[in-house]
Scaffold this active site. Sequence first.
Site, mmCIF file in Angstrom:
data_model
loop_
_atom_site.group_PDB
_atom_site.id
_atom_site.type_symbol
_atom_site.label_atom_id
_atom_site.label_comp_id
_atom_site.label_asym_id
_atom_site.label_seq_id
_atom_site.Cartn_x
_atom_site.Cartn_y
_atom_site.Cartn_z
ATOM 1 N N SER A 158 0.864 -1.182 0.000
ATOM 2 C CA SER A 158 0.000 0.000 0.000
ATOM 3 C C SER A 158 0.895 1.224 0.000
ATOM 4 C CB SER A 158 -0.888 -0.008 1.255
ATOM 5 O OG SER A 158 -1.481 1.256 1.483
ATOM 6 N N TYR A 175 -2.068 -1.400 10.267
ATOM 7 C CA TYR A 175 -2.100 -1.542 8.805
ATOM 8 C C TYR A 175 -0.813 -0.981 8.201
ATOM 9 C CZ TYR A 175 -3.828 -1.105 4.000
ATOM 10 O OH TYR A 175 -3.984 -1.211 2.637
#
Length: 261
Positions: free
Chosen positions: A147, A160
């Site tokens: 990401s 995350y």
Amino acid sequence: MSKVSLGLEGRVAIITGAARGIGRAALHRMMAEGVHVLAWDIDPAWSEEIKAIATPDTVKIAAFVGDVSQSAAWQAAVESALAQFGRLDFLFSNAGISGPALPVSRYEDTDFDRVMAINARGVYLGLKHVGQHLSQQGRGVIVNVSSISGLSGGGNIFAYTASKHAVVGMTKSAAVHYAPNGVRVLAVCPSPTDTDMMAYAERSVMPGDPQAARPIFTQGVPMGRYAEPEEIANVFAFLISDQASFMTGTIVPVDGGCMAR
């Protein structure tokens, strides 16, 4: 869908998190390229749901249900792919969760462990078990999903962010390890993408009007919008093709210009 073949016909891929979002888009892109797919998801209903997916006559897809954080599940997935398709060429390690939107000072230990188990341990196990098989046969490609949060800090998505940084590091390390054996390892780093994960994030920020939260998530994207899942799947298809044959250890932002700032 691509109108120009990437020369992938007859190959076999494992795609994790295949039931939704980027994984579902990757499944359809692989079918369009003539790739057989072991489509992995944790949802017990996936085995029935996959039966409704129309496939080209030359392509086979099979459901696999399991937990990517478990080593035994990865061993079973590799064995299943080989038993059903007779070969294994690619892995798209896409399964992941966002976890609570909290900073480190407010994070619960159990939540941190769960995010890391799926997002980081799951990628590690794919690199280990699929990587071992591909290394033994002397060819293959693994693409991990990180990401843009794996390339910068994300204050309110602590676990995350940590997990996606881990994916970047593991990708680079595994690429160096497997390169002499003909195996390439890469990662894609999407910006916010129009998936269930972002829909959940929108509801978390503005429960009464989730759509109104979109400008919050797109304000740092120069192109001013979410990515479409198909746009990430297109990059995956290119990376596993021979057109990317001298790329390994590469971390590819697919981010509408976010990391160009």
